[in-house]
Design a protein around this motif. Structure first.
Motif, PDB file in Angstrom:
ATOM      1  N   ILE A 298      19.332  63.268  86.030  1.00 60.71           N
ATOM      2  CA  ILE A 298      19.073  64.670  86.371  1.00 60.71           C
ATOM      3  C   ILE A 298      20.358  65.469  86.564  1.00 60.71           C
ATOM      4  O   ILE A 298      20.336  66.688  86.614  1.00 60.71           O
ATOM      5  CB  ILE A 298      18.190  64.796  87.650  1.00 60.71           C
ATOM      6  CG1 ILE A 298      18.786  63.990  88.812  1.00 60.71           C
ATOM      7  CG2 ILE A 298      16.767  64.360  87.360  1.00 60.71           C
ATOM      8  CD1 ILE A 298      18.016  64.161  90.113  1.00 60.71           C
ATOM      9  N   SER A 299      21.468  64.766  86.653  1.00 63.95           N
ATOM     10  CA  SER A 299      22.740  65.464  86.785  1.00 63.95           C
ATOM     11  C   SER A 299      23.723  64.829  85.809  1.00 63.95           C
ATOM     12  O   SER A 299      24.363  63.832  86.119  1.00 63.95           O
ATOM     13  CB  SER A 299      23.246  65.322  88.230  1.00 63.95           C
ATOM     14  OG  SER A 299      24.583  65.702  88.312  1.00 63.95           O
ATOM     15  N   PRO A 300      23.826  65.379  84.587  1.00 64.46           N
ATOM     16  CA  PRO A 300      24.626  64.736  83.534  1.00 64.46           C
ATOM     17  C   PRO A 300      26.091  64.539  83.877  1.00 64.46           C
ATOM     18  O   PRO A 300      26.766  63.760  83.221  1.00 64.46           O
ATOM     19  CB  PRO A 300      24.474  65.680  82.341  1.00 64.46           C
ATOM     20  CG  PRO A 300      23.254  66.486  82.635  1.00 64.46           C
ATOM     21  CD  PRO A 300      23.173  66.603  84.108  1.00 64.46           C
ATOM     22  N   ASN A 301      26.601  65.245  84.898  1.00 58.30           N
ATOM     23  CA  ASN A 301      28.005  64.989  85.252  1.00 58.30           C
ATOM     24  C   ASN A 301      28.117  63.976  86.393  1.00 58.30           C
ATOM     25  O   ASN A 301      29.207  63.672  86.865  1.00 58.30           O
ATOM     26  CB  ASN A 301      28.724  66.295  85.619  1.00 58.30           C
ATOM     27  CG  ASN A 301      28.070  67.002  86.790  1.00 58.30           C
ATOM     28  OD1 ASN A 301      27.223  66.405  87.479  1.00 58.30           O
ATOM     29  ND2 ASN A 301      28.425  68.250  87.013  1.00 58.30           N
ATOM     30  N   GLY A 302      26.951  63.478  86.865  1.00 57.77           N
ATOM     31  CA  GLY A 302      26.956  62.424  87.870  1.00 57.77           C
ATOM     32  C   GLY A 302      27.210  62.896  89.285  1.00 57.77           C
ATOM     33  O   GLY A 302      27.413  62.082  90.177  1.00 57.77           O
ATOM     34  N   LYS A 303      27.225  64.210  89.494  1.00 54.57           N
ATOM     35  CA  LYS A 303      27.510  64.719  90.854  1.00 54.57           C
ATOM     36  C   LYS A 303      26.198  64.916  91.610  1.00 54.57           C
ATOM     37  O   LYS A 303      25.252  65.508  91.102  1.00 54.57           O
ATOM     38  CB  LYS A 303      28.261  66.039  90.765  1.00 54.57           C
ATOM     39  CG  LYS A 303      29.621  65.872  90.108  1.00 54.57           C
ATOM     40  CD  LYS A 303      30.669  66.736  90.801  1.00 54.57           C
ATOM     41  CE  LYS A 303      32.057  66.386  90.317  1.00 54.57           C
ATOM     42  NZ  LYS A 303      32.486  67.178  89.175  1.00 54.57           N
ATOM     43  N   SER A 304      26.171  64.436  92.854  1.00 51.98           N
ATOM     44  CA  SER A 304      24.930  64.583  93.628  1.00 51.98           C
ATOM     45  C   SER A 304      25.022  65.776  94.576  1.00 51.98           C
ATOM     46  O   SER A 304      26.101  66.161  95.014  1.00 51.98           O
ATOM     47  CB  SER A 304      24.649  63.310  94.406  1.00 51.98           C
ATOM     48  OG  SER A 304      25.645  63.126  95.378  1.00 51.98           O
ATOM     49  N   THR A 305      23.864  66.355  94.871  1.00 47.48           N
ATOM     50  CA  THR A 305      23.789  67.450  95.844  1.00 47.48           C
ATOM     51  C   THR A 305      22.672  67.077  96.819  1.00 47.48           C
ATOM     52  O   THR A 305      21.957  66.084  96.602  1.00 47.48           O
ATOM     53  CB  THR A 305      23.424  68.774  95.152  1.00 47.48           C
ATOM     54  OG1 THR A 305      22.147  68.593  94.526  1.00 47.48           O
ATOM     55  CG2 THR A 305      24.451  69.187  94.106  1.00 47.48           C
ATOM     56  N   ALA A 306      22.505  67.904  97.847  1.00 49.15           N
ATOM     57  CA  ALA A 306      21.431  67.630  98.808  1.00 49.15           C
ATOM     58  C   ALA A 306      20.085  67.663  98.085  1.00 49.15           C
ATOM     59  O   ALA A 306      19.188  66.852  98.358  1.00 49.15           O
ATOM     60  CB  ALA A 306      21.478  68.668  99.922  1.00 49.15           C
TER      61      ALA A 306
END
Lengths: 528, 224
Positions: B100-108
């Motif tokens: 769901i995040s192609p750059n691999g960064k997570s958010t809340a």
């Protein structure tokens, strides 16, 4: 966009530029003016390369066979690792160790004098010395590739052979030879090319002009006789022959074999006499391999390090060597990654293997990575030397350019043989998944490729660093008080008979090379 | 409506052409089963829809919009492969995050979504585990959870459950059916097991020699 294709094109253009430079400066009548002297050089070069290859393969084969069947003795992995280090051992160190043992004042002569009152005299310099040094380095190299081939034979084949009651010889001929013969031919091709273009060993152990190879004759023509025309003639002949050999051998070889792979174990209880023979071979060859290294240590221990370490020339050589090795290793890793990526792009069906021309482009990329075998470093050095005459720039810059290019090209075939299969594996496994998830290139590199490749990257960085640190090739042409590396400094010390200092520097160089080759991969493995 | 119309793809082995022809339609909330033996071209068909291969001719429309011009990552498609659906060296959470995040960064927000889907799939306690610590069924469940979060209207299943034991396989099939109906997905499932189609497929096609044959009336009758 495929960056590796750009690198491959740049490397090939670079080779073409060197070739064109050599040709332009030569009189152009190279082939018509091959005289007896050149024929003699060519004959000896081919002769020593052929003998070295046959002997290296023989010793490499019996060692690999013995190690493959004796897997459970103490120190085996250390021994295998030590044999593997021959790949990066500076030729100068090997020569130094061999001279300490087999030279006029070597251990062997001393022992013989003490025991029998007679000395063997001076027999190391000439064909015998060249062969011994070549076999020392290349038999261990061959044994590593062959050992891997032995260990890759499926256990089922051994079980079948055992159930049919095969003898050790039948097992070798009917099961093992079939599996290892392709490695024998590919190793033979590589070893022949390495010996054909061998420089430092022939330069020091050749002894007289009758034992000169093309490469050393080129060096002497440039550096001693200042006969550039003759050097160019030889360089073009050498370049033509090695290119032909590389093209011919590319039908035999599948690269340098994988230098870093897992293996399966052979399960076969050997008869007593076979076990004895195998342990005999391992002990004898291990002693032959370790002794010169011990000799370097033993000689080096007595050196005056307070004097060596404060010599400005030593410090300058060390710093230059470390800087050059670091830059070479970084460039090698980058080039190897980009070329391997381009190779898999043209090979994998999920990528571009079905695109028109992909086969040809794949070949071009593969050939560019193996350019060193076709364009030996000394020839490259001559090319740079001529270019430096043509374009106005400080000689120091040309020298650094030449040394860096030679180091990178020298390390690339080995680096590619390690990293290319690893990159193929990650692509085969995760290409479709990564594409379907739409990962950004950076995320793909960070989360998918790097965790799998970091150990291999560490290995090729260390390999390239160690190879660059110990090389005495191009620097022999450019070396001076202004531009000096550790191997060049050592060569100068040996040439001026400052043997105690030379022993100390040799020990430092050996420890540096082996320490880096063994240490850096551990650091990368820990980070994985 | 997913409409695959007159797709032709030619595969060459040693200059010998092997042509494939496909046409089919799938409604929202419908599972299409494609039966066929190994090498019959079932997976090739999914590769063409997903964008791994380019057809020689034909069109694929989703609600009237052509998807063939779109690159793989922008197609409204999620695919589950036979194997290697998860990155083995990454945790369950990271595996889902990369979907769901192609750059691999997570958010809340991504963290919440991942926790919710794992809870729904009964995998909450495995969030930080590596795939190797999970059973085959749990691994495919994680892949399915990721597929769900990606919210792509077309779900392609390339025999992802063929390696599982029968009980787990049936559970997974049932889950696929539920998800397809609830999320109104167009699901295309290729398999060589008739039982899979009997259980959840609304329509079945057969792939033979690279040609997709129309649904078998007898099969549907039997199922009815």
């Amino acid at each position: 966009m495929i960056p590796g294709l750009g690198i491959a094109t740049a490397l090939l253009l670079f080779a073409l530029l060197l070739f064109a430079t050599l040709y332009r400066f030569s009189s152009g009548d190279t082939l018509s003016s091959i005289d007896d002297r050149i024929l003699g050089l060519l004959r000896f070069t081919l002769y020593q390369a052929t003998l070295s290859t046959l002997l290296s393969l023989f010793f490499g084969m019996i060692l690999a066979w013995s190690l493959a069947h004796q897997r459970h003795f103490r120190g085996r992995s250390l021994l295998v690792a030590l044999f593997s280090s021959s790949l990066v051992l500076p030729t100068l160190i090997v020569v130094f160790g061999l001279v300490t043992i087999l030279g006029n004042n070597g251990w062997l002569n001393h022992l013989s004098l003490t025991l029998t009152g007679h000395s063997f005299g001076s027999w190391l310099y000439g064909l015998s010395g060249i062969l011994i040094a070549h076999v020392y380095l290349n038999a261990s190299f061959a044994s590593r590739s062959l050992l891997h081939s032995f260990e890759s034979i499926p256990v089922e084949k051994y079980r079948l052979a055992k159930s049919l009651g095969f003898s050790a010889w039948q097992r070798f001929w009917l099961v093992e030879w079939v599996a290892v013969r392709s490695t024998v031919t590919s190793s033979a091709a590589t070893i022949f090319l390495l010996c054909f273009t061998s420089f430092a060993i022939v330069l020091i152990l050749g002894g007289s002009p009758s034992y000169n190879t093309l490469e050393v004759a080129i060096y002497e023509a440039v550096k001693i006789d200042f006969d550039i025309a003759f050097a160019l003639k030889l360089a073009l002949i050498q370049l033509s022959i090695s290119t032909l050999l590389v093209l011919l051998s590319s039908t035999l070889r599948t690269g340098l074999g994988n230098l870093k792979q897992e293996s399966t174990s052979v399960t076969w209880k050997e008869p007593r006499y076979t076990t004895l023979l195998q342990y005999g071979i391992i002990s004898l060859l291990a002693a032959a391999f370790v002794l010169p290294l011990l000799a370097v240590i033993a000689d080096g221990i007595g050196a005056d390090y307070s004097s060596i370490l404060t010599q400005p020339l030593f410090i300058r050589s060390l710093i230059t060597s470390l800087i050059i090795a670091t830059v070479s290793a970084i460039l090698t890793v980058l080039f190897a990654l980009m070329l391997s990526d381009a190779r898999r792009t043209f090979q994998l069906p999920e990528r571009m293997s079905r695109t028109k021309g992909s086969k040809l482009l794949g070949l071009l990329v593969a050939f560019s990575g193996n350019l060193y075998l076709a364009v030996p470093s000394l020839i490259m050095g001559v090319g740079f030397f001529l270019l430096s005459q043509q374009f106005e720039a400080p000689l120091l810059l040309w020298a650094i350019g030449a040394v860096l290019s030679a180091n990178v090209l020298m390390s690339l075939p080995f680096a590619l043989s390690v990293i290319a299969p690893a990159m193929q594996k990650t692509a085969r496994r995760y290409d479709r998944l990564s594409l379907s998830l739409g990962l950004t290139p950076l995320a793909r590199w960070r989360y998918v490729e790097l965790p799998y490749l970091s150990a291999s990257i560490g290995y090729i960085f260390a390999l390239s660093f160690a190879l660059s640190l110990g090389d005495l090739g191009v620097i022999a042409l450019f070396g001076s008080d202004e531009i000096t590396t550790l191997p060049w400094y050592l060569y100068q010390l040996m040439g001026s008979y400052r043997t105690t200092d030379a022993a100390g520097v040799a020990l430092i160089l050996m420890l540096l090379v082996l320490g880096i080759f063994g240490g850096i991969p551990r650091f990368f493995n820990k980070r994985t | 409506m997913l409409k695959i119309d007159g797709i032709v793809y030619t595969y060459y082995t040693k200059s010998i052409p092997h042509p494939y022809h496909f046409s089919l339609e799938a409604d929202k909330g419908e599972v299409i089963g494609i039966l066929g033996e190994s090498g019959s071209g079932k997976s090739t068909m999914l590769d063409l829809i997903a964008g791994f291969l380019e057809p020689d001719s034909g069109s694929i429309l989703l609600d009237g919009e052509a998807i063939l011009p779109l690159p793989i990552e922008r197609r409204p498609v999620t695919i589950l492969f036979q194997q290697h659906n998860l990155f083995e060296h990454l945790s369950v959470k990271k595996n889902i995050l990369l979907g769901i995040s192609p750059n691999g960064k997570s958010t809340a927000e991504t963290d919440t979504r991942i926790s919710q889907i794992l809870q729904e799939m009964g995998l909450s306690e495995h969030i930080d585990k590596l795939p190797s610590a999970l059973s085959g069924g749990q691994q495919q469940r994680v892949a399915l959870a990721r597929a769900l979060l990606r919210k792509k209207p077309v779900l392609l299943l390339d025999e992802p459950f063929s390696g599982l034991d029968r009980k787990t396989r049936l559970e997974m099939l049932s889950l696929v059916q539920t998800i397809t109906q609830r999320e109104r997905l167009h699901t295309i499932m290729v398999t060589h097991q008739t039982e899979d189609c009997e259980l959840i497929a609304d329509r079945v096609y057969k792939m033979k020699n690279g040609t997709l044959l129309p649904s078998n009336p007898d099969f549907l009758q039997e199922k009815a």
